[in-house]
Design a protein around this motif. Structure first.
Motif, PDB file in Angstrom:
ATOM      1  N   GLU A 147      41.098  50.615  51.638  1.00  0.00           N
ATOM      2  CA  GLU A 147      41.282  51.053  50.568  1.00  0.00           C
ATOM      3  C   GLU A 147      40.907  50.358  49.313  1.00  0.00           C
ATOM      4  OE1 GLU A 147      44.413  54.232  50.212  1.00  0.00           O
ATOM      5  OE2 GLU A 147      43.692  55.088  48.258  1.00  0.00           O
ATOM      6  N   ALA A 148      40.351  51.079  48.326  1.00  0.00           N
ATOM      7  CA  ALA A 148      40.020  50.071  47.532  1.00  0.00           C
ATOM      8  C   ALA A 148      41.711  49.677  46.013  1.00  0.00           C
ATOM      9  CB  ALA A 148      39.011  50.856  46.050  1.00  0.00           C
ATOM     10  N   GLN A 160      39.596  45.838  39.298  1.00  0.00           N
ATOM     11  CA  GLN A 160      39.455  46.486  41.237  1.00  0.00           C
ATOM     12  C   GLN A 160      39.126  45.130  41.494  1.00  0.00           C
ATOM     13  OE1 GLN A 160      36.211  46.628  42.694  1.00  0.00           O
ATOM     14  NE2 GLN A 160      34.698  46.030  40.598  1.00  0.00           N
ATOM     15  N   THR A 161      39.851  44.824  42.949  1.00  0.00           N
ATOM     16  CA  THR A 161      39.426  43.627  43.449  1.00  0.00           C
ATOM     17  C   THR A 161      38.184  43.728  45.041  1.00  0.00           C
ATOM     18  OG1 THR A 161      41.440  44.399  44.341  1.00  0.00           O
ATOM     19  CG2 THR A 161      41.956  43.455  42.958  1.00  0.00           C
ATOM     20  N   ASN A 162      37.954  45.174  44.905  1.00  0.00           N
ATOM     21  CA  ASN A 162      37.304  45.195  45.772  1.00  0.00           C
ATOM     22  C   ASN A 162      35.648  44.997  45.604  1.00  0.00           C
ATOM     23  OD1 ASN A 162      39.384  45.568  47.400  1.00  0.00           O
ATOM     24  ND2 ASN A 162      38.891  47.787  48.198  1.00  0.00           N
ATOM     25  N   SER A 163      35.414  44.571  44.979  1.00  0.00           N
ATOM     26  CA  SER A 163      33.960  44.458  44.321  1.00  0.00           C
ATOM     27  C   SER A 163      32.655  45.557  44.639  1.00  0.00           C
ATOM     28  CB  SER A 163      33.390  43.568  45.460  1.00  0.00           C
ATOM     29  OG  SER A 163      33.975  41.875  45.627  1.00  0.00           O
ATOM     30  N   HIS A 164      33.472  46.508  43.696  1.00  0.00           N
ATOM     31  CA  HIS A 164      32.897  47.596  43.743  1.00  0.00           C
ATOM     32  C   HIS A 164      31.903  47.459  42.335  1.00  0.00           C
ATOM     33  CE1 HIS A 164      35.584  50.813  46.443  1.00  0.00           C
ATOM     34  NE2 HIS A 164      34.820  50.067  46.564  1.00  0.00           N
ATOM     35  N   GLU A 183      35.130  43.068  38.017  1.00  0.00           N
ATOM     36  CA  GLU A 183      36.512  43.251  38.482  1.00  0.00           C
ATOM     37  C   GLU A 183      37.287  43.703  37.128  1.00  0.00           C
ATOM     38  OE1 GLU A 183      35.370  40.320  40.603  1.00  0.00           O
ATOM     39  OE2 GLU A 183      35.986  40.202  38.729  1.00  0.00           O
ATOM     40  N   TYR A 188      37.865  55.894  43.330  1.00  0.00           N
ATOM     41  CA  TYR A 188      39.375  55.859  43.964  1.00  0.00           C
ATOM     42  C   TYR A 188      40.125  54.996  42.424  1.00  0.00           C
ATOM     43  CZ  TYR A 188      38.342  55.113  49.080  1.00  0.00           C
ATOM     44  OH  TYR A 188      37.179  54.063  50.130  1.00  0.00           O
TER      45      TYR A 188
END
Lengths: 109, 114
Positions: free
Chosen positions: A1-2, A25-29, A72, A99
């Motif tokens: 999960e993001a 954000q740490t999920n490279s979205h 990020e 998210y």
């Protein structure tokens, strides 16, 4: 999960004050968003971005600036805060599904 | 402005009962419909979502139904639990636009009474 984090979690300022809300954000979205949440209005989109250096206007942009400095990091700027901007602010990111972060409660006195 | 209408605004259900939340929308280009659950002091969390090519999606006690002809969707929670007490938002977007730009309903505050 993001993973989406926001800072500060709470902020009090005075009318005319300068406020910066931060989001990471740490999920490279690719996509990141700023919303405000007010009773009776639900979530309303302020600004969003699809990458570093990009900014798109949302549905309630007046009085807000935003800047996406990296993949990020996404910042929301209130340069002359007004009491009408007292609200709960959420950042979100998405690749496919959105998210949300935990929110920042801003009070403008 | 595109709108998503959500009802009821608030709802109280006895523990063990079935909760039904509904939304309607206007824009026929909407094709993605997520439901978010929000607890006090937290951000909204994705609960379940459905694409317009489907009419039903289940995830445990949560089921969402989609009616393209009537432009309506609903969320059913069976065997409702006090831990389900939260605010629920429906949302919609048109994925072909290239961005997951969601339009949210105003939310339903759900209380499950023990």
């Amino acid at each position: 999960e993001a993973a989406v984090t926001q800072s500060p979690r709470n902020k009090v300022t005075v009318t005319g004050g300068n406020v910066t809300l931060s989001c990471r954000q740490t999920n490279s979205h690719n996509y990141m968003y700023w919303y405000r949440q007010d009773t009776g209005h639900g979530l309303r989109l302020i600004h969003y971005s699809y990458g570093a250096g990009n900014l798109q206007i949302g549905d309630v942009p007046d009085g807000y600036k935003a800047t996406r400095t990296t993949q990020e990091d996404f910042f929301l700027l209130l340069e002359l805060a007004s009491p009408s901007q007292t609200s709960l602010y959420f950042c979100a990111s998405s690749g496919y599904e959105q998210y949300f972060g935990p929110g920042t409660r801003l009070t403008v006195l | 402005q595109q709108q998503v209408r959500q009802s009821p605004q608030s709802l109280t259900v006895w523990e063990g009962g079935t909760t039904v939340l509904t939304c309607s929308y206007e824009d026929s280009t909407f094709n993605y419909f997520p439901w978010y659950q929000q607890f006090p002091g937290e951000g909204p969390a994705l609960l379940i979502s459905i694409l317009s090519v489907s009419d039903k999606k289940e995830d445990g006690r949560f089921t969402t139904f989609f009616n393209k002809r009537e432009k309506k969707l609903s969320l059913h929670i069976i065997d409702s639990q006090p831990g389900d007490s939260a605010t629920y938002f429906c949302a919609a977007s048109a994925l072909e636009e290239g961005a997951d730009r969601l339009t949210f309903g105003k939310g339903t505050q759900l209380i499950i009474q023990p």
